[in-house]
Design a protein around this motif. Structure first.
Motif, short mmCIF file in Angstrom:
data_model
loop_
_atom_site.label_atom_id
_atom_site.label_comp_id
_atom_site.label_asym_id
_atom_site.label_seq_id
_atom_site.Cartn_x
_atom_site.Cartn_y
_atom_site.Cartn_z
N ILE A 62 0.87 -1.18 0.00
CA ILE A 62 0.00 0.00 0.00
C ILE A 62 0.90 1.22 0.00
O ILE A 62 1.67 1.43 0.94
CB ILE A 62 -0.94 -0.01 1.22
CG1 ILE A 62 -1.81 -1.27 1.20
CG2 ILE A 62 -1.79 1.25 1.24
CD1 ILE A 62 -2.70 -1.44 2.41
N GLU A 63 0.80 2.02 -1.07
CA GLU A 63 1.75 3.11 -1.26
C GLU A 63 1.04 4.41 -1.62
O GLU A 63 0.19 4.44 -2.52
CB GLU A 63 2.73 2.77 -2.38
CG GLU A 63 3.46 1.46 -2.22
CD GLU A 63 4.45 1.44 -1.07
OE1 GLU A 63 4.74 2.51 -0.50
OE2 GLU A 63 4.92 0.35 -0.72
N HIS A 64 1.42 5.49 -0.94
CA HIS A 64 1.02 6.84 -1.36
C HIS A 64 2.00 7.27 -2.44
O HIS A 64 3.23 7.18 -2.25
CB HIS A 64 1.12 7.81 -0.18
CG HIS A 64 0.05 7.63 0.84
ND1 HIS A 64 -1.18 8.25 0.74
CD2 HIS A 64 0.02 6.90 1.97
CE1 HIS A 64 -1.92 7.92 1.78
NE2 HIS A 64 -1.22 7.09 2.55
N MET A 79 -8.17 1.93 3.66
CA MET A 79 -7.07 1.45 4.51
C MET A 79 -7.61 0.54 5.60
O MET A 79 -7.02 -0.51 5.89
CB MET A 79 -6.33 2.63 5.12
CG MET A 79 -5.72 3.58 4.11
SD MET A 79 -4.42 2.85 3.15
CE MET A 79 -3.08 3.08 4.26
N ARG A 99 -8.24 -3.08 4.62
CA ARG A 99 -7.03 -3.91 4.52
C ARG A 99 -6.55 -4.35 5.90
O ARG A 99 -5.80 -5.31 6.02
CB ARG A 99 -5.90 -3.14 3.84
CG ARG A 99 -6.20 -2.73 2.44
CD ARG A 99 -6.16 -3.93 1.55
NE ARG A 99 -6.55 -3.52 0.20
CZ ARG A 99 -6.81 -4.35 -0.76
NH1 ARG A 99 -6.74 -5.63 -0.55
NH2 ARG A 99 -7.16 -3.92 -1.93
N LEU A 128 2.10 -7.25 9.37
CA LEU A 128 2.83 -6.12 8.80
C LEU A 128 4.21 -6.59 8.35
O LEU A 128 4.90 -7.30 9.09
CB LEU A 128 2.98 -5.00 9.84
CG LEU A 128 3.75 -3.76 9.41
CD1 LEU A 128 3.00 -3.01 8.31
CD2 LEU A 128 3.98 -2.84 10.61
N ALA A 186 7.73 -4.83 6.93
CA ALA A 186 8.30 -3.48 6.83
C ALA A 186 9.81 -3.53 6.67
O ALA A 186 10.47 -4.42 7.18
CB ALA A 186 7.96 -2.68 8.08
N THR A 194 10.88 2.29 7.67
CA THR A 194 9.45 2.36 7.98
C THR A 194 9.17 1.78 9.36
O THR A 194 8.42 2.36 10.15
CB THR A 194 8.63 1.62 6.91
OG1 THR A 194 8.86 2.25 5.65
CG2 THR A 194 7.14 1.66 7.23
N VAL A 222 1.09 -7.19 4.72
CA VAL A 222 0.79 -5.86 4.22
C VAL A 222 2.00 -4.97 4.44
O VAL A 222 2.57 -4.92 5.54
CB VAL A 222 -0.46 -5.28 4.92
CG1 VAL A 222 -0.74 -3.85 4.45
CG2 VAL A 222 -1.67 -6.17 4.66
N PHE A 228 3.45 -1.03 4.11
CA PHE A 228 3.21 0.40 3.93
C PHE A 228 4.57 1.03 3.68
O PHE A 228 5.52 0.81 4.44
CB PHE A 228 2.60 1.03 5.19
CG PHE A 228 1.27 0.46 5.58
CD1 PHE A 228 0.12 0.82 4.91
CD2 PHE A 228 1.16 -0.44 6.63
CE1 PHE A 228 -1.12 0.30 5.28
CE2 PHE A 228 -0.06 -0.96 7.01
CZ PHE A 228 -1.20 -0.58 6.33
N GLY A 229 4.69 1.84 2.63
CA GLY A 229 5.99 2.48 2.36
C GLY A 229 7.04 1.43 2.05
O GLY A 229 6.83 0.57 1.21
#
Length: 195
Positions: free
Chosen positions: A7-9, A48, A51, A58, A60, A64, A128, A130-131
């Protein structure tokens, strides 16, 4: 068998660096931190939250993980804080050592792509991410990312670390998309070779 979901902005020009706050990631002289925080809205939170409501863990990279571990355990109780504190966290790092400071955190041993491939086979829940751009790029190169959830912000920064380096070549299938009230497109892609 679980899936790896990243999941990426992203900005329109593919920058993923420091979306959360101004001081988040000044590497390489980056001075635009906090660009995604201006466009948070209920639609994005719903995506979000979906998910994070089913079984997941997680995954990472070190940067992060350290930022999350310094922030989330200190927040007031809310669904995101509780979910992040509760889940098992698998960390890719060649410099960190166990015990890791955040509850339910485990350091991946050996080659990270081998470790993640093994986790996908062992765990029933999804992993999952993030970043964690360096980690995600390594996993994509090995074909280990099953789904990309890209939150694409209506913004061009012109500089910063990007999710795609330009050397990748892979066909992706759009499986879902939604626009938020703040103009962010949440697009979910899967590699075409996987279902």
């Amino acid at each position: 068998m679980g899936k790896v979901i990243a999941i990426e902005h992203l900005t329109l020009d593919g920058v993923m660096q420091a979306p959360g706050h101004p001081e988040e990631d000044p590497r390489d002289g980056f001075r635009h931190g906090g660009w995604a925080s201006l466009r948070q809205d209920p639609v994005m939170q719903e995506v979000m939250g979906a998910r994070m409501s089913s079984a997941w863990a997680l995954l990472a990279g070190r940067t992060t993980y350290e930022r999350f571990a310094a922030f989330w355990p200190k927040q007031e109780a809310n669904p995101f804080t509780e979910a992040l504190n509760r889940v098992e966290k698998y960390v890719a790092s060649s410099t960190l050592a166990e015990p890791l400071p955040w509850e339910n955190s485990f350091l991946l041993k050996g080659d990270v792509t081998d470790a993640v491939a093994a986790l996908k086979e062992e765990l029933p829940e999804n992993l999952v991410v993030f970043g964690s751009g360096v980690l995600v790029r390594a996993l994509m190169a090995r074909g280990l990312v099953d789904e990309l959830v890209l939150l694409i912000h209506p913004l061009v920064l012109g500089e910063g670390r990007r999710l795609f380096s330009g050397s990748e070549s892979e066909e992706l299938e759009l499986v879902d998309s939604v626009a938020t009230t703040a103009g962010v497109i949440v697009a979910t892609y899967r590699p075409e070779t996987r279902g």
